[in-house]
Design a protein around this motif. Sequence first.
Motif, PDB file in Angstrom:
ATOM      1  N   PRO A  33       0.807  -1.232   0.000  1.00  0.00           N
ATOM      2  CA  PRO A  33       0.000   0.000   0.000  1.00  0.00           C
ATOM      3  C   PRO A  33       0.833   1.272   0.000  1.00  0.00           C
ATOM      4  N   THR A  34       2.099   1.205   0.416  1.00  0.00           N
ATOM      5  CA  THR A  34       2.969   2.387   0.387  1.00  0.00           C
ATOM      6  C   THR A  34       3.752   2.492  -0.909  1.00  0.00           C
ATOM      7  N   GLY A  35       3.590   1.511  -1.798  1.00  0.00           N
ATOM      8  CA  GLY A  35       4.302   1.521  -3.068  1.00  0.00           C
ATOM      9  C   GLY A  35       5.552   0.680  -3.090  1.00  0.00           C
ATOM     10  N   ASN A  36       5.961   0.146  -1.949  1.00  0.00           N
ATOM     11  CA  ASN A  36       7.141  -0.720  -1.936  1.00  0.00           C
ATOM     12  C   ASN A  36       6.879  -2.003  -2.710  1.00  0.00           C
ATOM     13  N   VAL A  37       7.951  -2.571  -3.229  1.00  0.00           N
ATOM     14  CA  VAL A  37       7.880  -3.751  -4.085  1.00  0.00           C
ATOM     15  C   VAL A  37       8.542  -4.925  -3.368  1.00  0.00           C
ATOM     16  N   TYR A  38       7.842  -6.073  -3.348  1.00  0.00           N
ATOM     17  CA  TYR A  38       8.332  -7.271  -2.664  1.00  0.00           C
ATOM     18  C   TYR A  38       8.516  -8.379  -3.698  1.00  0.00           C
ATOM     19  N   VAL A  39       9.689  -9.008  -3.689  1.00  0.00           N
ATOM     20  CA  VAL A  39      10.031 -10.033  -4.673  1.00  0.00           C
ATOM     21  C   VAL A  39      10.330 -11.344  -3.960  1.00  0.00           C
ATOM     22  N   THR A  42      13.166 -16.833  -5.537  1.00  0.00           N
ATOM     23  CA  THR A  42      12.865 -18.244  -5.299  1.00  0.00           C
ATOM     24  C   THR A  42      14.100 -19.087  -4.980  1.00  0.00           C
ATOM     25  N   ASN A  43      15.089 -19.065  -5.836  1.00  0.00           N
ATOM     26  CA  ASN A  43      16.234 -19.953  -5.633  1.00  0.00           C
ATOM     27  C   ASN A  43      17.184 -19.465  -4.539  1.00  0.00           C
ATOM     28  N   ASN A  44      17.034 -18.215  -4.112  1.00  0.00           N
ATOM     29  CA  ASN A  44      17.803 -17.724  -2.965  1.00  0.00           C
ATOM     30  C   ASN A  44      17.045 -17.899  -1.649  1.00  0.00           C
ATOM     31  N   ASN A  45      15.817 -18.426  -1.728  1.00  0.00           N
ATOM     32  CA  ASN A  45      15.014 -18.700  -0.526  1.00  0.00           C
ATOM     33  C   ASN A  45      14.897 -17.475   0.368  1.00  0.00           C
ATOM     34  N   ARG A  46      14.492 -16.366  -0.228  1.00  0.00           N
ATOM     35  CA  ARG A  46      14.357 -15.128   0.523  1.00  0.00           C
ATOM     36  C   ARG A  46      13.342 -14.216  -0.146  1.00  0.00           C
ATOM     37  N   VAL A  47      12.946 -13.185   0.592  1.00  0.00           N
ATOM     38  CA  VAL A  47      12.138 -12.089   0.061  1.00  0.00           C
ATOM     39  C   VAL A  47      13.010 -10.846   0.070  1.00  0.00           C
ATOM     40  N   GLN A  48      12.975 -10.086  -1.003  1.00  0.00           N
ATOM     41  CA  GLN A  48      13.664  -8.806  -1.062  1.00  0.00           C
ATOM     42  C   GLN A  48      12.631  -7.695  -1.230  1.00  0.00           C
ATOM     43  N   ALA A  49      12.847  -6.601  -0.542  1.00  0.00           N
ATOM     44  CA  ALA A  49      11.943  -5.442  -0.620  1.00  0.00           C
ATOM     45  C   ALA A  49      12.691  -4.256  -1.207  1.00  0.00           C
ATOM     46  N   PHE A  50      11.989  -3.518  -2.065  1.00  0.00           N
ATOM     47  CA  PHE A  50      12.557  -2.369  -2.757  1.00  0.00           C
ATOM     48  C   PHE A  50      11.578  -1.198  -2.713  1.00  0.00           C
ATOM     49  N   SER A  51      12.118  -0.011  -2.906  1.00  0.00           N
ATOM     50  CA  SER A  51      11.248   1.139  -3.115  1.00  0.00           C
ATOM     51  C   SER A  51      10.619   1.026  -4.493  1.00  0.00           C
ATOM     52  N   ALA A  52       9.666   1.914  -4.778  1.00  0.00           N
ATOM     53  CA  ALA A  52       8.996   1.894  -6.078  1.00  0.00           C
ATOM     54  C   ALA A  52       9.958   2.148  -7.231  1.00  0.00           C
ATOM     55  N   THR A  53      11.093   2.782  -6.952  1.00  0.00           N
ATOM     56  CA  THR A  53      12.075   3.069  -7.993  1.00  0.00           C
ATOM     57  C   THR A  53      13.237   2.086  -7.998  1.00  0.00           C
ATOM     58  N   GLY A  54      13.164   1.044  -7.170  1.00  0.00           N
ATOM     59  CA  GLY A  54      14.153  -0.009  -7.228  1.00  0.00           C
ATOM     60  C   GLY A  54      15.275   0.064  -6.217  1.00  0.00           C
ATOM     61  N   THR A  55      15.198   0.990  -5.263  1.00  0.00           N
ATOM     62  CA  THR A  55      16.219   1.058  -4.220  1.00  0.00           C
ATOM     63  C   THR A  55      16.040  -0.102  -3.242  1.00  0.00           C
ATOM     64  N   PHE A  56      17.109  -0.845  -3.004  1.00  0.00           N
ATOM     65  CA  PHE A  56      17.031  -1.967  -2.077  1.00  0.00           C
ATOM     66  C   PHE A  56      16.734  -1.466  -0.672  1.00  0.00           C
ATOM     67  N   LEU A  57      15.759  -2.103  -0.004  1.00  0.00           N
ATOM     68  CA  LEU A  57      15.375  -1.724   1.348  1.00  0.00           C
ATOM     69  C   LEU A  57      15.784  -2.764   2.384  1.00  0.00           C
ATOM     70  N   ARG A  58      15.444  -4.020   2.129  1.00  0.00           N
ATOM     71  CA  ARG A  58      15.730  -5.061   3.115  1.00  0.00           C
ATOM     72  C   ARG A  58      15.502  -6.436   2.478  1.00  0.00           C
ATOM     73  N   GLN A  59      15.915  -7.454   3.191  1.00  0.00           N
ATOM     74  CA  GLN A  59      15.646  -8.825   2.768  1.00  0.00           C
ATOM     75  C   GLN A  59      15.443  -9.686   4.008  1.00  0.00           C
ATOM     76  N   TRP A  60      14.756 -10.796   3.824  1.00  0.00           N
ATOM     77  CA  TRP A  60      14.625 -11.756   4.917  1.00  0.00           C
ATOM     78  C   TRP A  60      14.424 -13.154   4.349  1.00  0.00           C
ATOM     79  N   GLY A  61      14.772 -14.124   5.170  1.00  0.00           N
ATOM     80  CA  GLY A  61      14.614 -15.512   4.785  1.00  0.00           C
ATOM     81  C   GLY A  61      15.940 -16.193   4.504  1.00  0.00           C
ATOM     82  N   SER A  62      15.928 -17.505   4.613  1.00  0.00           N
ATOM     83  CA  SER A  62      17.062 -18.354   4.286  1.00  0.00           C
ATOM     84  C   SER A  62      16.511 -19.741   4.001  1.00  0.00           C
ATOM     85  N   SER A  63      17.358 -20.628   3.535  1.00  0.00           N
ATOM     86  CA  SER A  63      16.919 -21.978   3.223  1.00  0.00           C
ATOM     87  C   SER A  63      16.687 -22.772   4.498  1.00  0.00           C
ATOM     88  N   GLY A  64      15.524 -23.418   4.612  1.00  0.00           N
ATOM     89  CA  GLY A  64      15.257 -24.221   5.791  1.00  0.00           C
ATOM     90  C   GLY A  64      13.791 -24.440   6.018  1.00  0.00           C
TER      91      GLY A  64
END
Length: 212
Positions: A33-39, A42-64
């Motif tokens: 709802p704020t415009g952030n993008v969540y990806v 798959t093969n890195n077993n994580r979620v990455q979050a970005f701003s609407a213009t593609g700036t990396f914000l954070r990531q979480w997750g690992s294999s397990g």
Amino acid sequence: PSLQQGAYQFVTSWSVRTLPGQFAQPGAIATGPTGNVYVADTNNNRVQAFSATGTFLRQWGSSGYGSGQFTRPEGIAVAPDGKVYVADTGNRRIQVFTPDGVFITMWGSYGTADGQFYYPVSLAVDSNGLVYVVDSRHCRVQVFSPMGQFVGKWGQHGHFPGQFLYPRGIAVSNEDFVYIADYEEGTDNSRILVFTTAGTLMTSWGSGGSGD
């Protein structure tokens, strides 16, 4: 100078596809709802979050198998309140996080009963927060409350109206119609089906081929 055996000490190594902002088969994407993008990376077993213009914000997750860990997550959706839902496909479950990646809850296991999955490949959230999960190998859609209580299901294996052959994609419109991409290549099930939130088939279109 010549290289001598034992003259060098290993320090570290890395893959160019595992750094923040890089991907290894990004399987799904959603906006909040704020415009952030969540990806779903798959093969890195994580979620990455970005701003609407593609700036990396954070990531979480690992294999397990633990809370907040993944095995090939292939689907992701964001609720109107910002909660992030991930189809943890290989672990046959759904995980829920805050927009910052803090684990909230999860549900699902392998099986055919209500609330169980074989291949939860994609999901979507409607305006009321209900969660719709495409359980592809069971050829059905399951519906849950925002915190994972089973609400209902529809679909079965077949070619007839309202039936599926390994559906893959799902989206919910602003009017809360549920659109399903029925996947099976080379059959008449290469089509889009539209349902109400109660699972009543409204219409469908498409067939196998490369024409308009």
